[in-house]
Each structure stands twice: as C-alpha cells, then as structure tokens.
Design a protein around this motif. Structure first.
Motif, short mmCIF file in Angstrom:
data_model
loop_
_atom_site.label_atom_id
_atom_site.label_comp_id
_atom_site.label_asym_id
_atom_site.label_seq_id
_atom_site.Cartn_x
_atom_site.Cartn_y
_atom_site.Cartn_z
N CYS A 153 0.91 -0.99 -0.01
CA CYS A 153 0.09 0.09 0.15
C CYS A 153 0.93 1.24 0.00
CB CYS A 153 -0.92 0.02 1.26
SG CYS A 153 -1.73 1.57 1.42
N CYS A 184 -5.90 -3.06 0.76
CA CYS A 184 -5.12 -2.85 2.03
C CYS A 184 -6.08 -3.14 3.24
CB CYS A 184 -4.62 -1.37 2.03
SG CYS A 184 -4.00 -0.95 3.72
N CYS A 210 0.40 2.87 3.52
CA CYS A 210 0.48 2.28 4.89
C CYS A 210 1.84 1.44 4.70
CB CYS A 210 -0.60 1.54 5.35
SG CYS A 210 -2.03 2.29 4.91
N CYS A 267 -6.02 0.41 5.52
CA CYS A 267 -6.77 1.52 5.29
C CYS A 267 -7.95 1.57 4.05
CB CYS A 267 -5.92 2.56 4.77
SG CYS A 267 -5.11 2.43 2.68
ZN LIG Z 1 -3.42 1.20 3.19
#
Ligand SMILES: [Zn+2]
Ligand SMILES: [Zn+2]
Length: 664
Positions: A380, A398, A383, A401
């Motif tokens: 991601c 992800c 992240c 998120c």
């Molecule tokens: Zn993420």
C-alpha cells in the motif's frame, strides 16, 4: 461580566476546557445539566452537553444557546459519575466521555408505534445441572444483597453458561432490577437474541452498531422509561440508562472486541465493573478461556470464581489432534492448505452428510503479491504494508486503510516479471474445498461476506437448516454458535495468530483453538478437531489439545512475569504521528525525555517508560508513527502525569498523540 443565567457546556473534542453560553428566556426553566444543546461554535453549530448552571461568568459578552436538544437530561446520576471515571482513567475530556454515553443521533420522543406491550412470552427455564445449581445459588445471594460484586464464571464450552445468565436475569427481574448482557460482536448475537426473546419476550431490547437511528432512539426510549429491562448488545449497551440496574453480564469476557478503538479507548470489562460498583449491581464475567486479567484477579480474590467443568447432558469434549505440517512437507506434499489427515476427515463428513467448520484467521485469497523477477512485494503506498489479493473482486486491498487497486499481471516496478500470489486466505481455502468436493455445499463467513446487514443471520440460518455442509471462515465462526450437526472442526493454520507481533499472541491462539474446538460435537455424535501447525510444540497449542486452561495460565503468566507484561503491570501506549518522519522522531524522543524526568520524581515511583520505537504499523495513510509505552501499577497516577506533560488537545510539539490505556 455576564449576569445569570449561564450554562457551562462541554463538547466532544479533545479539549478539557468548558465554554459559557447565555441561556435564552424560553428554555431557562427547563434547562438542566445533562441535557444537550445546540450552540454557535466558531463559524458553525455544535452540539454540547450542559455540565453546570452558573450565575456569573468572567466573559463579558456570551453567545446564546440556540436550542435544547433534549426535553430531559440524557446523562445523570451514576452514568454521570461513570463519565467522570472514563475521563480520568482513559485520558479523554469530560465532553468526549459524555458523548460516548449518548448516541449522537438520539432524539427523544415517544415512539409512534404501538409495539410497546409488556406481556412477556415465557418458556420454562431449563433444568440446571448440579454445577449450575451451585453457581446459581451463589449468584442469587449476591443479587439479593444489592451490593456490587464481581464474579468470574469459568465454564468449558457447552457447559450451559447462557442458561445461567438467563436464570440470573430472571431472578433480578423478580425484584424489578434490570440487566445488561454484553456479547462481543454483533456477528454472534442472532442465536443469543432468539433465546433471550423466547425467555423474556418484550422485556428485551437489542443494542448494536448496525441499528438504524430510528431503532436506536426507540430502544433508548423503551429502556429509559422502564418498558424494557433486559438489554442484549455489544459494548456500548453498557451506557444505556437502565434504571435499577441489578446485573451486568459480559459473555466471552476475554474477547478483544470489548476494547473500543476510538476515543475514549475503554475496555467494556473495566467499564462494566465500574458501572456495577456505582449502581450496586452484580458483574458476571463469563468465559471458557478467561482473560489473563480476570483469572489473575480471581487468584488474588478480587473477584469470586465460579466453575462449570462439565458439558450439559454429559457430552464429552471433542478429541483434538495436532497435524505437524513439517512432516507433510517432508513427505513431499506442497499444497500447503490441506494435510492428508484433514482431507480424509473432511471427505468422511461430506460423504456422511454431516457438517464441518474450517478456520483460517485471515480473509482474502492470498497474503502477498510478489514479482517473479525483481521479488518486489506489492505494498500500500500509504501504509507500506503488503496488499492482500481478493479473488472475487480481482483486486489488491489494504487491510489497514481499505485502499483498493486492480491486480495487474505485470509487475509495475520492473515491468518485466509477473505477479505471483503467496500465502493463504479464507477465499483460497473455500476455492480449494470446491476443487476437492465439487458437489458439497460450501459457504464462507468473514468480514467480506458479512458486510451487508442481516447477511450473517442468513448464513447462520443456512447452517442451522443444514443447507451448508462446509463452512469456511475467520475467527467469526469460532464464537458462540451451537450447531449439533458439526462433527469436524479443522484449523487450517494455528500459526496465523501465534506469529502475530503482539504479546497476547499465545493467549489469543489458545482462546481461538479452544473456542473453535468447542464448536464440534455439541450434538449426539462425538466431535473431532484437527489443528494444522508448523509449531506443534508451542505451549498454547499443547494446552489447547489437552483442554488444559490451568496449564496454559501457569506458563503464560510465568512468561509475562519474566518480561514485565500485563496483567503484572498496566501499559499505557502513546503514539505520535505526522507527515514528516524526522519531526515525529524528534518529538517522540523529546516526549520520552520529558516523561523520564517526570517519572524520576517520587510521586510516580514504580513506573517505567519503554521507547520511543516505531509503532507496529509504522506508516498508516501516509502518516509516520512512533510509540512509547508507560508501564506501572497506578493508571490514574500515570494519566495525571501525562495530562501535565502533553499540551491541551492531546498534542506534543504540535503533533497529535494517541493515548491508549490498557492496549489490547
Ligand atoms: Zn493502506
Ligand atoms: Zn518486478
């Protein structure tokens, strides 16, 4: 200086500060502390709680309250005191604490439907076993005393804890005392709700996060008017205005879902104990695998231990076998999903028309997408964690998120290699079962298949009516269900939870395996459990195989004592976050220095500070994260020190700081 009347108002914001507003003549007589009001705040309108009525204010020109939201206070008495405690213990503002007690969409008015009869439809109570009778007698005495007391009901799976809850609630109702029964997540409630409704009819109110605003307001109205005195719900049901509260039950008290993820980050178990203390009520914590915290308190006589060691109707606990996956590998089997033993056992169940449950505590199809050429794993961008492949939507998702991207065949980094999917998810297990048994009816239960309202109920019905032969799922399927036809439980990998970077990994694994095993053999036919693992010698797995809670407890607590982990101490986790990695690092180091200086003082002896270190999710949604951990025996004292160290609004050097007391 303004003259009377003035209202002091607090808001659901991190500021400890209260604000003053003028009270217009029209609502002067009606306005009371504990009521919500709409007021101008900056350039917008905000809803706040009136905390006090004042006759003077140092501020010369006060803005007026626009209108009162409630005709009567929505927080008062013991719930007011509970909010105060929430604010002191979990480090939030009083406004944030009050806000968690009242759903923001709540509008108090009499419901327009006539469905408010109070004639309960009863079925008779079940005959209790000798063990249940003994426990019930103790509870009955405590309920009659009207004094706050805490009980830990440690009962093996299938030992009839729910029946005991029902009879304890009925006992309280005889004396017109209300009860709240908490369940860990909405996913497990349908069966429980059925039982409550059959026993208590219209006395029952159901409370959870998927109610509509209208359902919520109606439920609140019924409870606050004493029309319904039995609440079944998820953790926020604790805050309902049940009058004459006599009993609070936490079913599966060890569950991590009892911890709230947002401010205030409370744990329902601790709040329940406090609510009972304030209301003179009995707190009953039930579990087949009590949390280390509750078992520890039982040893130190801080709660009373009640034991149910036998299953009802003399059924035996299922036989658990461990499949060493290293041997499977050694024998040249590379499929990785099913061992020969589990495949054969499943084959038998499918042939006999019985039911099986297969657990894998990971959703999605594959764990990582990796390039065959440059070996790069697709992550991601916000992240930095690997994206999970979901076959149904052909997307990489992800799990932190929820960002989604199309799964390309070609590697986007080197543009040479192709993506290969590795690791297991529930979707992949489901497709494997389909491949092996094309004729079997297979369903999957995880966060992806139960997003829609009522979808969980539908799956549960299908299983009960035996339209589903094999159920694949995450830990969601391990909890509370009672399906007599399930004779085989397969744990695809015990290692997914064992290898989590979390000090509770052993406890979670033992809980999950015990709960999962408990789903098997609840009917007339004996149950069988197969656990696949690459770490067959781990004490959590060995203890689960022996159905040995005590053995697990001893090893786990000894390990935690050695390393200085809860429940031998309390943790408060601080997390700083920001867009600039350097700024976050500098601020975390400065906060660490400041706290160490403070902790050196006499008043805070016995506390310790760990870190700063990168948070276990070091980057989320584009923000870098560092954490510090305070450890000590006196939470209130640590929170007091923190309040002095941090700026107003829970910030440090301009960065927001998340404070998590007793993190899970
Ligand atoms: Zn993420
Ligand atoms: Zn590549």
């Amino acid at each position: 200086m303004s003259k009377s009347p003035i209202a002091e108002v607090v808001f659901n914001i991190p500021l400890e500060k209260a604000f003053h507003y003028a009270v217009p003549g029209a609502i002067q007589d009606a306005l009371k502390p504990g009521m919500r009001v709409a007021v101008p705040f900056g350039h917008r309108e905000r809803i706040g709680f009136v905390t006090r009525m004042l006759s003077r204010s140092p501020i010369a020109k006060l803005k007026p309250i626009r209108r009162a939201i409630d005709p009567v206070p929505v927080v008062e008495g013991e719930r007011w005191d509970l909010a105060q405690w929430l604010s002191d213990y979990y480090y939030c503002s009083f406004g944030e604490a009050l806000a968690v007690l009242v759903p923001s969409a709540l509008r108090l008015k009499e419901p327009d439907d006539a469905a408010l009869k109070t004639a309960p439809s009863r079925e008779p109570a079940l005959e209790l076993t000798a063990e249940q009778k003994k426990a019930f007698a103790v509870l009955k005495k405590a309920l009659a005393s009207g004094k706050p007391e805490i009980f830990l009901l440690h009962g093996v799976t299938g030992s009839g804890k729910t029946e005991l809850y029902l009879q304890a609630i009925a006992e309280g109702l005889k004396d017109a005392r209300g009860a709240v029964c908490l369940v860990p997540e909405i996913a497990i409630t349908p069966q429980m709700i059925d039982r409550f409704r059959r026993r208590f009819g219209d006395e029952v109110v159901v409370w959870h996060s998927r109610l509509t605003q209208k359902q919520r307001s109606r439920a609140w109205w019924k409870v606050s008017h004493g029309r319904c005195r039995v609440v079944v719900g998820t953790r926020s049901a604790l805050f309902l205005p049940v009058s004459r509260l006599g009993l609070v039950i936490l079913d599966e008290e060890h569950e991590s879902t009892y911890k709230q993820e947002d401010v205030p980050r409370y744990h329902a178990r601790e709040v329940a104990k406090m609510r009972c203390r304030l209301s003179g009520a009995v707190c009953l914590l039930g579990s087949a695998t009590p949390s280390m915290e509750s078992a520890f308190e039982a040893r130190r006589k801080k709660n009373h231990l009640l034991r149910l060691t036998r299953r009802v109707s003399g059924r035996t606990l299922p036989k658990i076998d461990i499949v060493d996956m290293r041997e499977e590998l050694a024998h040249g089997k590379r499929s990785g999903v099913f061992s020969t033993r589990l495949r054969l056992a499943l084959e038998r169940v499918v042939e006999q028309g019985e039911q099986a449950m297969l657990l894998l505590n990971r959703r999605g199809f594959a764990r990582v997408a990796q390039c065959t050429s440059c070996q790069e794993v697709v992550r991601c961008p916000r992240c930095a964690v690997p994206l999970i492949y979901h076959a149904a939507s052909k997307a990489l998702v992800c799990h932190y998120c929820s960002a989604k991207e199309a799964a390309e065949d070609l590697c986007q980094t080197c543009r040479k290699g192709y993506l290969r999917f590795r690791g297991l998810g529930t979707e992949k297990v489901e497709s494997e079962v389909h491949r092996m048994f094309p004729a079997a009816s297979i369903s999957r239960m995880d966060a992806d298949t139960t997003k829609v309202r009522e979808s969980h109920q539908a799956l549960y019905e299908a299983l009960r009516e035996e339209r589903v032969g094999v159920l694949v799922g995450t830990q969601m399927i391990a909890k509370g269900h009672d399906f007599p036809q399930v004779t085989l439980v397969g744990v695809i990998s015990a290692d997914t939870s064992l290898n989590l970077p979390d000090f509770r990994a052993g406890e979670r694994t033992f809980d999950l395996l015990t709960q999962m095993a408990g789903r098997s053999g609840r009917g007339d036919r004996p149950g069988r459990v197969l656990i696949q693992t690459y770490c067959p010698q781990h004490y959590a797995i060995q203890a689960a195989k022996r159905h040995d809670y005590e053995g697990f407890y001893e090893e786990e607590m000894a390990m935690r004592k050695r390393v200085g982990l809860p429940p031998w101490t309390h943790f408060i986790e601080l997390m700083l976050r920001g867009r600039s990695q350097d700024r976050v690092q500098e601020a975390a180091e400065a906060l660490g220095k400041l706290l160490r200086r403070r902790l050196g003082k006499d008043s805070a002896k016995g506390t310790d500070l760990l870190g700063p270190a990168p948070h276990r999710i070091p980057k989320l949604r584009g923000a870098y994260r560092m954490s510090l951990i305070l450890s000590g025996s006196d939470v209130m004292e640590m929170v007091k020190q923190l309040r002095q160290a941090l700026q107003s609004g829970r910030r440090f050097r301009g960065l927001p700081v998340t404070v998590n007391v007793d993190p899970q």
